[in-house]
Write a protein that holds these residues in place. Structure first.
Motif, short mmCIF file in Angstrom:
data_model
loop_
_atom_site.label_atom_id
_atom_site.label_comp_id
_atom_site.label_asym_id
_atom_site.label_seq_id
_atom_site.Cartn_x
_atom_site.Cartn_y
_atom_site.Cartn_z
N ARG A 121 5.52 7.12 -3.05
CA ARG A 121 6.44 8.20 -3.38
C ARG A 121 6.61 9.18 -2.23
O ARG A 121 7.69 9.75 -2.04
CB ARG A 121 5.94 8.94 -4.61
CG ARG A 121 6.08 8.17 -5.92
CD ARG A 121 5.44 8.93 -7.05
NE ARG A 121 5.53 8.20 -8.32
CZ ARG A 121 4.89 8.57 -9.43
NH1 ARG A 121 4.12 9.66 -9.42
NH2 ARG A 121 5.02 7.85 -10.54
N THR A 122 5.55 9.42 -1.46
CA THR A 122 5.60 10.42 -0.39
C THR A 122 5.83 9.81 0.98
O THR A 122 5.81 10.54 1.98
CB THR A 122 4.28 11.22 -0.37
OG1 THR A 122 3.17 10.32 -0.20
CG2 THR A 122 4.09 12.00 -1.66
N PHE A 141 0.80 -1.23 0.00
CA PHE A 141 0.00 0.00 0.00
C PHE A 141 0.84 1.28 0.00
O PHE A 141 0.28 2.38 -0.15
CB PHE A 141 -0.92 0.02 1.23
CG PHE A 141 -1.89 -1.12 1.28
CD1 PHE A 141 -2.91 -1.23 0.36
CD2 PHE A 141 -1.77 -2.10 2.26
CE1 PHE A 141 -3.81 -2.29 0.41
CE2 PHE A 141 -2.67 -3.15 2.33
CZ PHE A 141 -3.68 -3.26 1.39
N GLY A 142 2.15 1.17 0.20
CA GLY A 142 2.96 2.37 0.29
C GLY A 142 2.77 3.13 1.58
O GLY A 142 3.01 4.34 1.65
N MET A 143 2.33 2.44 2.64
CA MET A 143 2.07 3.07 3.94
C MET A 143 3.16 2.69 4.93
O MET A 143 3.51 1.50 5.05
CB MET A 143 0.71 2.63 4.49
CG MET A 143 -0.47 2.99 3.63
SD MET A 143 -2.02 2.40 4.36
CE MET A 143 -3.18 2.81 3.06
N LEU A 188 -4.04 3.79 -5.10
CA LEU A 188 -3.29 4.97 -4.68
C LEU A 188 -1.92 4.61 -4.09
O LEU A 188 -1.25 5.47 -3.52
CB LEU A 188 -4.10 5.75 -3.63
CG LEU A 188 -5.39 6.40 -4.14
CD1 LEU A 188 -6.20 6.96 -2.99
CD2 LEU A 188 -5.09 7.50 -5.15
N SER A 189 -1.53 3.35 -4.21
CA SER A 189 -0.27 2.92 -3.59
C SER A 189 0.94 3.62 -4.21
O SER A 189 1.93 3.86 -3.51
CB SER A 189 -0.13 1.41 -3.71
OG SER A 189 -0.11 1.00 -5.08
N VAL A 190 0.87 3.93 -5.50
CA VAL A 190 2.02 4.58 -6.16
C VAL A 190 2.28 5.97 -5.59
O VAL A 190 3.40 6.26 -5.15
CB VAL A 190 1.82 4.63 -7.69
CG1 VAL A 190 2.94 5.42 -8.35
CG2 VAL A 190 1.76 3.22 -8.26
N ARG A 212 0.70 17.65 5.31
CA ARG A 212 -0.69 17.95 4.98
C ARG A 212 -1.20 17.13 3.78
O ARG A 212 -2.27 16.52 3.86
CB ARG A 212 -0.84 19.44 4.69
CG ARG A 212 -2.28 19.88 4.44
CD ARG A 212 -2.33 21.33 4.00
NE ARG A 212 -1.75 22.18 5.02
CZ ARG A 212 -2.43 22.67 6.06
NH1 ARG A 212 -3.71 22.38 6.20
NH2 ARG A 212 -1.84 23.45 6.95
N LYS A 213 -0.45 17.12 2.68
CA LYS A 213 -0.92 16.45 1.47
C LYS A 213 -1.10 14.96 1.69
O LYS A 213 -2.06 14.34 1.20
CB LYS A 213 0.05 16.70 0.32
CG LYS A 213 0.02 18.14 -0.20
CD LYS A 213 0.91 18.29 -1.43
CE LYS A 213 0.84 19.72 -1.97
NZ LYS A 213 1.70 19.90 -3.17
N ARG A 214 -0.16 14.34 2.43
CA ARG A 214 -0.27 12.91 2.68
C ARG A 214 -1.47 12.61 3.60
O ARG A 214 -2.18 11.62 3.39
CB ARG A 214 1.01 12.39 3.31
CG ARG A 214 1.05 10.87 3.44
CD ARG A 214 2.45 10.40 3.77
NE ARG A 214 2.51 8.96 3.94
CZ ARG A 214 2.53 8.09 2.94
NH1 ARG A 214 2.50 8.53 1.70
NH2 ARG A 214 2.60 6.80 3.17
#
Length: 371
Positions: free
Chosen positions: A174-175, A81-83, A168-170, A117-119
């Motif tokens: 990245r962030t 998940f990129g988390m 939304l994992s990509v 904020r964005k994340r």
């Protein structure tokens, strides 16, 4: 152009507030009845299903317990998940804890500087879901008298969230931070008291917003706007005007789902979609909880997508759970009310208010002495 658009929006808000003020002056009875019913729903549905989860989520964030997940699970969440390790528990807990819980935890992480904020805004649309007490108590037990309906809704909404997370994992990967900063886990009586107080204030905001939307729903119903929207929704499969009106009311305030006809399994995909979205009232509740710290536009887009996914998934898996169930396609509109006594919830509210007043007085006394 933006200047004129801003003025137009401001004028529209003023006109809407003025119209509401004039309307409620002339029809106080309908507004009073709607607010009374909403407060009853808060006592019977909202407070029992959310208050405990709000306290637990605050304790998890404040104590640092979310950093205790195993390393292999942290690697799994980053890979799939990129988390990072501190976000994955919010994702899993937020999907099943109740609507405002995930957003509340993200706001606390953002306020402490552990999320940008964005994340946090991107994660807000994923760390979201109805609690089992609402799904199985308000929907499954009251409308279907069967746990299978609640299980279908839970599977549909959670699956929709997981699919969204994979999509939304990509950008999440990245962030993501390279490594979460280690935190010391600590729990104290003062921390518990603070979490109870903050959760009590949040529940107060939620109940006030629910009452406000109940009054707005009553105004829309009396002016015929809800009926007109119900006529439009009646063109959809398995819906008629009456069901369409209730779905419009539930779109504005999700607790109105309990007004749908009992036993109609054909409505389950619509119920699942509404449960995944959460309703306009929940969005305003989140706006109150975030105090404008996080933008809700990404959240609204993601929850709309989750509603479509949940509707589709529910239609696909529902036949496997309907064996032996009777579909009452033409059942009359029944207003279901819970059999549970409201006394425990009322006593819980009273004790929380007393605790707030007592500690508020102590804080002001200490401030006076120090000055």
């Amino acid at each position: 152009m933006k200047k004129y658009a801003g003025k137009a929006v401001k004028a529209a808000k003023i006109a809407a507030l003025s119209a509401a003020f004039v309307y409620f002056l002339g029809d106080t009875r309908a507004a009073a009845e709607a607010v009374g019913e909403s407060l009853q729903r808060c006592i019977e549905i909202v407070i029992p299903s959310l208050f405990a989860m709000m306290i637990v989520s605050s304790m998890m964030t404040a104590s640092g317990m979310m950093t205790l997940i195993p390393r292999w699970l942290g690697r799994f969440s980053r890979l799939l998940f990129g988390m990072e390790e501190g976000v994955f528990p919010i994702f899993t807990f937020g999907m099943i804890a109740g609507y405002p819980v995930g957003m509340k935890m993200l706001c606390e992480e953002f306020s402490c500087g552990r999320l940008d904020r964005k994340r946090a805004e991107l994660l807000s649309g994923l760390c979201f879901g109805a609690g089992p007490a609402f799904i199985f108590g308000c929907i499954s037990r009251q409308l279907y008298s069967s746990p299978d309906a609640g299980l279908v809704i839970l599977l549909s909404t959670v699956s929709a969230n997981i699919i969204l997370a994979l999509l939304l994992s990509v950008p999440l990967r990245r962030t993501a931070r390279a490594r979460s900063a280690p935190r010391r886990v600590s729990i104290s009586a003062d921390m518990l008291t603070d979490c109870v107080l903050r959760s009590g204030r949040a529940m107060g905001d939620i109940c006030i917003m629910t009452a406000a939307f109940a009054a707005a729903n009553a105004a829309l119903a009396r002016t015929g706007m809800t009926a007109a929207a119900g006529e439009l929704l009646a063109k959809l499969p398995d819906l008629d005007r009456i069901r369409g009106e209730v779905i419009v009311a539930a779109f504005l305030d999700i607790t109105n789902i309990s007004r749908l006809p009992c036993g109609d399994w054909l409505l389950l995909p619509y119920i699942s979609a509404l449960t995944a979205f959460g309703g306009v009232c929940v969005i305003f509740q989140l706006r109150t909880l975030t105090a404008g710290k996080l933008a809700l536009k990404p959240f609204i887009i993601m929850r709309g997508t989750a509603a479509v996914l949940s509707f589709t998934i529910c239609r696909l898996i529902m036949p496997f759970f309907m064996t032996g169930e009777v579909t009452e396609a033409m059942s009359p509109l029944v207003s279901s009310t819970g059999n549970n006594s409201p006394v425990p919830s009322v006593m819980l509210v009273i004790m929380t208010v007393m605790l707030m007043v007592e500690f508020g007085g102590k804080d002001s006394l200490q401030h006076t002495k120090s000055s």
